[in-house]
Each structure stands twice: as C-alpha cells, then as structure tokens.
Design an enzyme around this catalytic site. Structure first.
Site, PDB file in Angstrom:
ATOM      1  N   MET A 187       0.848  -1.192   0.000  1.00  0.00           N
ATOM      2  CA  MET A 187       0.000   0.000   0.000  1.00  0.00           C
ATOM      3  C   MET A 187       0.883   1.240   0.000  1.00  0.00           C
ATOM      4  O   MET A 187       1.740   1.400   0.872  1.00  0.00           O
ATOM      5  CB  MET A 187      -0.928   0.006   1.214  1.00  0.00           C
ATOM      6  CG  MET A 187      -1.908  -1.164   1.252  1.00  0.00           C
ATOM      7  SD  MET A 187      -2.822  -1.277   2.792  1.00  0.00           S
ATOM      8  CE  MET A 187      -1.565  -1.924   3.911  1.00  0.00           C
ATOM      9  N   HIS A 238      -6.016 -10.028  -7.954  1.00  0.00           N
ATOM     10  CA  HIS A 238      -7.072  -9.166  -7.423  1.00  0.00           C
ATOM     11  C   HIS A 238      -8.306  -9.375  -8.291  1.00  0.00           C
ATOM     12  O   HIS A 238      -8.274  -9.128  -9.497  1.00  0.00           O
ATOM     13  CB  HIS A 238      -6.626  -7.703  -7.464  1.00  0.00           C
ATOM     14  CG  HIS A 238      -7.541  -6.786  -6.719  1.00  0.00           C
ATOM     15  ND1 HIS A 238      -7.161  -5.532  -6.303  1.00  0.00           N
ATOM     16  CD2 HIS A 238      -8.811  -6.934  -6.282  1.00  0.00           C
ATOM     17  CE1 HIS A 238      -8.156  -4.944  -5.666  1.00  0.00           C
ATOM     18  NE2 HIS A 238      -9.169  -5.787  -5.653  1.00  0.00           N
ATOM     19  N   CYS A 266      -2.187  -1.739 -10.236  1.00  0.00           N
ATOM     20  CA  CYS A 266      -2.592  -0.400  -9.806  1.00  0.00           C
ATOM     21  C   CYS A 266      -3.525   0.218 -10.846  1.00  0.00           C
ATOM     22  O   CYS A 266      -3.139   0.376 -12.014  1.00  0.00           O
ATOM     23  CB  CYS A 266      -1.368   0.490  -9.607  1.00  0.00           C
ATOM     24  SG  CYS A 266      -1.778   2.161  -9.049  1.00  0.00           S
ATOM     25  N   ALA A 272      -5.966  -5.357   1.928  1.00  0.00           N
ATOM     26  CA  ALA A 272      -5.417  -4.002   2.010  1.00  0.00           C
ATOM     27  C   ALA A 272      -6.309  -3.138   2.895  1.00  0.00           C
ATOM     28  O   ALA A 272      -5.948  -2.793   4.022  1.00  0.00           O
ATOM     29  CB  ALA A 272      -5.290  -3.395   0.618  1.00  0.00           C
TER      30      ALA A 272
END
Length: 592
Positions: A80, A229, A162, A286
């Site tokens: 993060m 993810h 990202c 996260a």
C-alpha cells in the site's frame, strides 16, 4: 531504532545532515517541523546496524517450494502506497500477518535517489519474510532497481494491478496488462538475473478466458507466485463493487504456481471462505487491514489500543507524519464520524507530531472507555438503516471495516442528483420564458447513462447556469485559444504578448505594458546621459577655474617682482648719486 538496510557510512551521513537540520529548529513549542527534529534526534542516537543475515543457500526456490520457504504464509498484508511502512508492517505481524510487502516503489526513483531507497528498504530482523514491490515500464530500469533491492528481501514483485490515474499517465500497473510482450520481457529478465524469485500482482479481465491466458503467460515467463485481485482496472473508487472469486478460482485451476486471492476480505470468516471457494494458498488484504490491523486474529479491539500501539512503533521506527495521520483516521474512522467527536477529528487533522496524536487518542479513550466496559450505556444515534443491512452492528469505538455502498446505489444517487439539476434548469427556463429543447420531450425509456456521461452532463448544466462561463468564448484571431475578454486586439495572452513585443505597444486587458516600459527605459537612459553630460561640464568648469587661478597668481608674482626690481634699482641709483661728489672732491684735492 534498528535499520538493517543502511550502511554505516550512509547512516552517518544521514544522521549528520538531519542533526544539522534539527540544530536550526527551535527547541520549544510544537511546530510543523517537530517531527523532523524528533526524527533527527533518534537517528543520531541510533547504533550502527548489524549486518543483514543471509538465509538463502543454493539455488533459489521456485513455485510451491518458494511458498514453503517463506513459511507457507496464508495471511498476507498487501503493498500500500504511503501505508505499508515498517511500523505498520510490524503492527500487522504482531496481530497475525504472516507475509508483508513494502509499498509500491517507483523503480526509476529508487535507482537515482539514495535517500528514497534507504527509507523504502528500512526493515528489521522481525520484518521477514518481506517482498519488495516495484512499478516500471522499462526492463533495464526494473532490473537495476531489483538488483539493488534483492539483498534485503525474499522476493521482488512487479505491480501489474494499480488502477489509479497516475498509473495510466505513467503507463505502469494495471495499464500494462495489454502489453504482453513487455511483460514477458520484464518477468523473464528478472527471473534469469536475480538471485531471488520474481512474483506478480495482477487484476482480472472481464473475460475469464483472457484472465487465464494472462496468468499462464506470466507463469511461462518465470513468475513464481501470483496474486490475483478479483476486480478489473475499471473497478475503483465508488465503483469498486465486489471482487470476482470465480475468476480467481479459474486461475488457480489453470496454473501450477501458488496463487494468493485479493478482494472481499473484511473479516476472519472471509479468509476461510475465500480459501475454501477458490483453493488459493493464502489471502491478501489491504483496506480490511487498514481499518482493523487485528483482522487476521479474528478480533475487533477498541481502536485506541491499536492506535497507541502503532504510535509506539512509529516513535521507535519514525515515518512521515502524514502516514501516521492517515492510519489514525482509518482505524478510528467510525468513532471520528460521530458528531460529538468533531473537535478530536480536527485535532488529528491539524496535529504536527506524535505527542499531539497521542493526546487526542487518550482523550477519546477516556471518553468512551466507560461505555466499552459497560459502566455506561451509550445512546447510539447512528442511522437505523445500518441495522437493516448488517448482521451485527458493532459499537463505533471498535475497529471494523468500512463498507462502501454498491455501485448501483452510487449510480442511482448520481441519477437523482442529475434529475434535481435538470428540474432546477427546467424551472429556470420556465421562469425566463425560454422554449424547451426537443431532448426534453424524450421519454424515460432510454437506458441509464454511465457515470462518466452523467458527470459530463452535470458539468455542462452547471456551465449553462454560470453567467461567467467561458465555454462559448470567441477564438483568438491568430490561434485556436480563447481570446482575452478584455483584450482590445482580439488575441489570446500568448499571441498578444508576441504582438506587443514586436510592435512595441501596450495591452491593458492582458496587463502587458511593453510600450510603457520601453518609454520608461528611454527616459531613464536620457536622464543618465544628461547626468553624465552635466558631470562632464562641471568637471571642465572646475578645471578652467583652476587654470585662471594659476594665471592670476603668476601675474601677481610678476608685478611684485617688477616692483621689487624697481625699488632695488632706485636704491642703487640713490647710492650712486651720493658717492659721485665724494669722488669729485678727492680728485680735486689731488689736483690741488
């Protein structure tokens, strides 16, 4: 403080520079640089770090052997930005985390900035296993950064997930998932050149088949562990929604390397359910970790306990004040959202050092501890709809996840807001007597607009209602830019500046005073020239006066000389007149 990643010489230089900075700061009173002063003092007192123990022997492990070499981790804290620093990683490990990542590091900055590199790799022996994550879009730069980091980590991870706008502008993260040739080159190069394994963190495609091909391509290039993810790169912010575990399950069934699942992990029960449904080796979280660092323990402790523990770690392992402030806001999100805690929220927002934060946390603890202990009954005035949508409603002072509203609800709210804007526009039209456009008569059978179109439509309505809008402004006569509203030459500012310089003129509308300044320059030059002439004339006059004075002095001296000579001659003649008779007498006497 124990930084095991800085060499003795580099650490000495850093301590010296920060000590010098701290010496220039005042010693009394809190200020915006207090954190830096405390950091400098702690770095100055710190002992030289011990050498980093090397645990790798023989060939680097691959695939599932690599996962076992890490200790078979199942509970992972995600990388993060500005959040997974050393102090936070240690707090997470104390409360159940088995593997941590550094924040995403920019590979080019990591290469050229030694200070950035040292702070990013700060660690302790307790902070293992550790994976360093980089973002990059150039193989050579990524390799150089990874070679600098490999002595201090157990693996190097490539960020391919990202979804933020800065990643789009920099062409990295999830915006590389369409450039498979570049990804093959980066992964294969790191796999061949590094002494540690290379891993990847990705997002899924909407199509399950393409996601599976994507994962297989990375595995074939040399990726030894994959984190998936379960959201696409478009799912972010208010449109985040739920992660797709079926996508992750298909990837697990299609590759042979270990896979971690990321997404929808808010409680301990989600961990077990995700592993059971997808078959992954472990789960990564996260946001769930940010709001409750004790998530992997399956507990929801009072937020002040974890806040005070984190402040102690931040005192021992300093980090920027902004990081600390962000973590406190996350852990105490529900408590600071209460109206009676508005002042404490402001204090944390304006706090300048750890002591300011600690005072506020202690104040909140003293206020709500009696309610937590059951000595008082807290009148919970939160929205009653929370109880309708949640199975268990936790008190606001306990660490708990932040649950976003579904994307459909967010779009509905945007549509309602747009309807209000349109109704107000319609009222303005009817009040002003304007005719309705044909689009206003369309029925409501059209499909709903996307978020982007709704936002653009709302913005256009605001522009129409704004009397000072420059949307319909005339264009410059020289280029396509809008002309200045007060420019007398009908030009934009750039063209007007060029014209004023070329023609030596002024434009009051753009405040370009080329002619005025040029005239002032000529005036000043004339004044300087006249002053020089006056000085020269004054000098000539002074020299003339000096010459006349010398001539007058010479004439006076000549006159005096002549007068003296005449007087002397008169005296001589008088003497001679007196002496001549005596001579005659003597001669006469001789004759006699």
């Amino acid at each position: 403080m124990d930084y095991t990643l800085l060499s003795n010489s580099a650490r000495a230089r850093r301590a010296t520079s920060r000590t010098k900075v701290a010496a220039m700061l005042p010693d009394d009173g809190p200020g915006p640089r207090t954190g830096l002063r405390e950091l400098a003092k702690q770095v100055e007192k710190a002992a030289p770090p011990p050498p980093l123990p090397t645990t790798r022997q023989g060939p680097k492990p691959e695939g599932e052997a690599f996962w076992r070499a890490l200790g078979s981790p199942r509970l992972v804290v995600a990388p993060m930005v500005d959040a997974s620093e050393l102090a936070w990683r240690l707090l997470s490990r104390r409360h159940g985390a088995q593997l941590c990542y550094t924040p995403m590091l920019h590979s080019s900055v990591f290469i050229r900035d030694p200070r950035y590199r040292a702070e990013a790799l700060a660690s302790t022996p307790e902070d293992r296993p550790l994976i360093v994550q980089f973002c990059a879009n150039n193989t050579a730069v990524l390799l150089e950064a990874a070679l600098l980091a490999e002595p201090y980590c157990d693996a190097v991870d490539i960020n391919l997930g990202c979804p933020q706008a800065i990643a789009r502008r920099g062409h990295y993260g999830a915006f590389l998932q369409d450039d498979w040739d570049l990804l093959k080159e980066m992964v294969s190069t790191l796999h061949a050149r590094l002494s540690v394994p290379v891993t990847c963190k990705i997002r899924v495609f909407s199509d399950v088949g393409r996601t599976v091909e994507y994962a297989r391509m990375l595995e074939a290039a040399g990726c030894q562990m994959l984190t998936v993810h379960g959201r696409t790169r478009e799912q972010k912010g208010p449109l985040t929604g739920l992660a797709s575990w079926p996508h992750i399950k298909k990837v697990v069934e299609s590759v042979k390397i270990p896979v971690f699942a990321n997404g929808n992990i808010q409680y301990q029960g989600d961990v077990e359910q995700c592993i059971a449904e997808t078959g992954v080796k472990g789960v990564m979280t996260a946001e769930g970790n940010l709001y409750n660092p004790a998530l992997f323990e399956g507990t929801n402790p009072p937020c002040w306990e974890l806040c005070l523990e984190y402040l102690d770690l931040a005192q021992q392992y300093p980090c920027p004040t902004s990081f600390v402030r962000t973590h406190l806001f996350k852990m105490m999100h529900h408590l600071l959202s209460l109206p009676e805690n508005a002042m404490e929220r402001h204090e944390i927002a304006k706090g300048q050092n750890l002591e300011d934060f600690r005072k506020t946390v202690l104040k909140l603890r003293d206020r709500f501890l009696p309610y937590h202990q059951g000595l008082k009954v807290y009148p919970d005035k939160r929205d009653e709809t929370i109880a309708e949508t949640c199975d268990v409603v936790l008190p606001a002072w306990l660490c708990q996840p932040y649950v976003r509203i579904p994307p459909e609800e967010h779009l509905r709210k945007l549509a309602d807001k747009q309807n209000k804007v349109e109704s107000s526009t319609e009222n303005n039209k009817s009040a002003s007597g304007e005719k309705r456009s044909l689009d206003d008569n369309e029925n409501d059978s059209n499909p709903p607009l996307s978020k982007k179109k709704l936002k653009k439509l709302q913005h256009s309505q605001k522009i129409k209602l704004n009397p000072h809008s420059r949307k319909c402004q005339e264009k410059c006569s020289e280029c396509a830019n809008p002309l200045g509203s007060k420019c007398g030459f009908k030009l934009c500012r750039a063209c007007c500046r060029k014209a004023c310089f070329a023609e030596k003129r002024d434009c009051p509308g753009h405040r370009i005073l080329t002619k005025t300044r040029y005239e002032k320059l000529l005036h000043y030059q004339a004044l300087e020239a006249s002053e020089k002439n006056n000085n020269a004339a004054q000098g000539n006059a002074d020299s003339a006066d000096c010459n006349s004075t010398d001539n007058s002095n010479d004439s006076h001296s000549n006159e005096e000389t002549e007068q003296l000579s005449e007087a002397s001659c008169a005296k001589v003649n008088e003497k001679m007149d007196l002496e001549e008779p005596q001579a005659d007498v003597s001669i006469n006497s001789l004759n006699t």
